[in-house]
Design a protein around this motif. Structure first.
Motif, mmCIF file in Angstrom:
data_model
loop_
_atom_site.group_PDB
_atom_site.id
_atom_site.type_symbol
_atom_site.label_atom_id
_atom_site.label_comp_id
_atom_site.label_asym_id
_atom_site.label_seq_id
_atom_site.Cartn_x
_atom_site.Cartn_y
_atom_site.Cartn_z
ATOM 1 N N ASN A 1 -36.596 -5.124 -35.794
ATOM 2 C CA ASN A 1 -38.045 -4.948 -35.896
ATOM 3 C C ASN A 1 -38.738 -6.198 -35.382
ATOM 4 O O ASN A 1 -38.185 -7.297 -35.479
ATOM 5 C CB ASN A 1 -38.500 -4.797 -37.358
ATOM 6 C CG ASN A 1 -38.269 -3.397 -37.913
ATOM 7 O OD1 ASN A 1 -38.014 -2.451 -37.174
ATOM 8 N ND2 ASN A 1 -38.384 -3.283 -39.221
ATOM 9 N N VAL B 1 -42.272 -8.047 -36.438
ATOM 10 C CA VAL B 1 -43.297 -7.995 -37.468
ATOM 11 C C VAL B 1 -44.356 -9.041 -37.151
ATOM 12 O O VAL B 1 -44.058 -10.237 -37.055
ATOM 13 C CB VAL B 1 -42.720 -8.229 -38.879
ATOM 14 C CG1 VAL B 1 -43.730 -7.805 -39.943
ATOM 15 C CG2 VAL B 1 -41.411 -7.465 -39.084
ATOM 16 N N ASN C 1 -46.389 -8.256 -45.371
ATOM 17 C CA ASN C 1 -45.482 -7.117 -45.226
ATOM 18 C C ASN C 1 -45.155 -6.736 -46.671
ATOM 19 O O ASN C 1 -44.433 -7.462 -47.353
ATOM 20 C CB ASN C 1 -44.237 -7.516 -44.439
ATOM 21 C CG ASN C 1 -43.323 -6.342 -44.144
ATOM 22 O OD1 ASN C 1 -43.662 -5.188 -44.450
ATOM 23 N ND2 ASN C 1 -42.170 -6.613 -43.569
ATOM 24 N N HIS D 1 -40.938 -3.769 -50.084
ATOM 25 C CA HIS D 1 -40.269 -2.552 -49.609
ATOM 26 C C HIS D 1 -38.766 -2.777 -49.661
ATOM 27 O O HIS D 1 -38.311 -3.911 -49.846
ATOM 28 C CB HIS D 1 -40.715 -2.217 -48.175
ATOM 29 C CG HIS D 1 -40.308 -3.243 -47.159
ATOM 30 N ND1 HIS D 1 -41.023 -4.411 -46.951
ATOM 31 C CD2 HIS D 1 -39.249 -3.302 -46.307
ATOM 32 C CE1 HIS D 1 -40.428 -5.127 -46.015
ATOM 33 N NE2 HIS D 1 -39.338 -4.481 -45.600
ATOM 34 N N HIS E 1 -34.811 -1.294 -47.808
ATOM 35 C CA HIS E 1 -34.131 -0.499 -46.775
ATOM 36 C C HIS E 1 -32.885 0.109 -47.392
ATOM 37 O O HIS E 1 -31.910 -0.613 -47.663
ATOM 38 C CB HIS E 1 -33.778 -1.385 -45.577
ATOM 39 C CG HIS E 1 -34.969 -2.102 -45.019
ATOM 40 N ND1 HIS E 1 -35.962 -1.463 -44.322
ATOM 41 C CD2 HIS E 1 -35.351 -3.392 -45.116
ATOM 42 C CE1 HIS E 1 -36.895 -2.339 -43.995
ATOM 43 N NE2 HIS E 1 -36.557 -3.527 -44.467
ATOM 44 N N GLU F 1 -30.776 -6.770 -44.215
ATOM 45 C CA GLU F 1 -31.721 -7.269 -43.204
ATOM 46 C C GLU F 1 -31.538 -8.768 -43.042
ATOM 47 O O GLU F 1 -31.390 -9.488 -44.033
ATOM 48 C CB GLU F 1 -33.154 -6.986 -43.693
ATOM 49 C CG GLU F 1 -34.242 -7.679 -42.876
ATOM 50 C CD GLU F 1 -35.658 -7.325 -43.370
ATOM 51 O OE1 GLU F 1 -35.855 -6.225 -43.930
ATOM 52 O OE2 GLU F 1 -36.555 -8.166 -43.193
ATOM 53 N N HIS G 1 -38.130 -6.544 -51.058
ATOM 54 C CA HIS G 1 -38.489 -7.827 -50.436
ATOM 55 C C HIS G 1 -39.854 -7.736 -49.759
ATOM 56 O O HIS G 1 -40.398 -6.647 -49.575
ATOM 57 C CB HIS G 1 -37.415 -8.235 -49.420
ATOM 58 C CG HIS G 1 -37.231 -7.247 -48.309
ATOM 59 N ND1 HIS G 1 -36.581 -6.049 -48.479
ATOM 60 C CD2 HIS G 1 -37.637 -7.250 -47.011
ATOM 61 C CE1 HIS G 1 -36.572 -5.379 -47.333
ATOM 62 N NE2 HIS G 1 -37.223 -6.076 -46.434
ATOM 63 N N GLN H 1 -42.778 -10.308 -47.029
ATOM 64 C CA GLN H 1 -43.111 -11.560 -46.353
ATOM 65 C C GLN H 1 -44.630 -11.709 -46.374
ATOM 66 O O GLN H 1 -45.359 -10.756 -46.106
ATOM 67 C CB GLN H 1 -42.641 -11.579 -44.886
ATOM 68 C CG GLN H 1 -41.136 -11.414 -44.693
ATOM 69 C CD GLN H 1 -40.761 -10.008 -44.313
ATOM 70 O OE1 GLN H 1 -41.570 -9.245 -43.773
ATOM 71 N NE2 GLN H 1 -39.525 -9.618 -44.588
ATOM 72 N N THR I 1 -36.663 -9.221 -37.072
ATOM 73 C CA THR I 1 -35.656 -8.892 -38.072
ATOM 74 C C THR I 1 -34.575 -8.015 -37.440
ATOM 75 O O THR I 1 -34.805 -7.361 -36.423
ATOM 76 C CB THR I 1 -36.287 -8.161 -39.271
ATOM 77 O OG1 THR I 1 -37.075 -7.068 -38.802
ATOM 78 C CG2 THR I 1 -37.170 -9.103 -40.072
ATOM 79 N N PHE J 1 -30.995 -5.384 -38.485
ATOM 80 C CA PHE J 1 -30.418 -4.539 -39.546
ATOM 81 C C PHE J 1 -29.044 -4.030 -39.129
ATOM 82 O O PHE J 1 -28.836 -3.710 -37.955
ATOM 83 C CB PHE J 1 -31.327 -3.329 -39.786
ATOM 84 C CG PHE J 1 -32.737 -3.687 -40.115
ATOM 85 C CD1 PHE J 1 -33.144 -3.866 -41.419
ATOM 86 C CD2 PHE J 1 -33.673 -3.881 -39.102
ATOM 87 C CE1 PHE J 1 -34.451 -4.216 -41.727
ATOM 88 C CE2 PHE J 1 -34.986 -4.231 -39.393
ATOM 89 C CZ PHE J 1 -35.381 -4.399 -40.707
#
Ligand code: GLV
Ligand code: MN
Length: 195
Positions: free
Chosen positions: A74, A76, A84, A87, A89, A94, A133, A135, A147, A149
């Motif tokens: 991603n 961001v 952010n 949220h 995943h 990540e 998490h 940011q 980021t 994943f």
């Protein structure tokens, strides 16, 4: 966290419907070099929204060459003060590197321990799979983060919208009890997300 592939690659045929563990492969004779390159992360996202942030995803849907390879990224972007929001995943760990600006980055373990640090350009973090998490841009300028994943489609459950902007909505009775507040507070929060 995705399973290992059993072939070199399997460029997604997005016209077919996703099946168990990904999309079917597009026919080998239709694969070109372009399938393995993607420039969708080169542009700054639009951060004019309530959180002051933007996520641009390079996952199997936007970059079909990632199909079955167990990896994605991603971009961001953060306005000054941008967040952010919390949220998680469900399908990936990540990691990330700050490119520009100053971000407070944190996650909470399943024992409710909060780990956080302020990072600037070149510094990295990791968020173990599934943990909540966020940011927050704590600098004066905008910030930029990339980021990565270990899934071609990590998924994202965004706490505020999951709880307060689902379709159909979660009954207020559940949310008033869960957060130990009155119904007016829940209605106010729901209204911020247009529901
Ligand atoms: C950051 O948390 C991201 O999911 O890209
Ligand atoms: Mn994340």
């Amino acid at each position: 966290a995705d399973p290992d592939p059993l072939q070199d690659f399997c460029v997604a045929d997005l016209k077919a419907s996703a099946s168990l563990n990904g999309f079917p492969c597009k026919p080998a004779e239709e694969v070109t070099s372009n399938d393995f390159f993607f420039d969708g992360l080169s542009k700054e996202g639009n951060t004019t929204n309530i959180f002051g942030w933007s996520v641009t995803a390079a996952n199997v849907l936007s970059f079909p060459g990632l199909n079955t390879l167990g990896i994605s990224m991603n971009r961001v972007d953060f306005a000054p003060g941008g967040l952010n929001p919390p949220h998680s995943h469900p399908r990936a760990t990540e990691t990330g590197v700050v490119i520009e600006g100053k971000l407070l980055i944190g996650f909470v373990t399943t024992s409710n321990v909060f780990h956080s640090k302020v990072l600037s350009a070149g510094q990295m973090f990791v968020v173990p799979r599934g943990l909540v998490h966020f940011q927050l841009n704590v600098g004066e300028e905008k910030a930029l983060l990339f980021t990565a994943f270990n899934s071609h489609f990590p998924g994202s459950a965004v706490a505020p919208t999951t709880l307060f902007a689902s379709t159909p909505p979660i009954p207020n009775q559940v949310l008033t009890k869960a957060f130990q507040v009155g119904e007016d507070t829940i209605k106010t929060i729901k209204s911020k997300f247009g529901s």
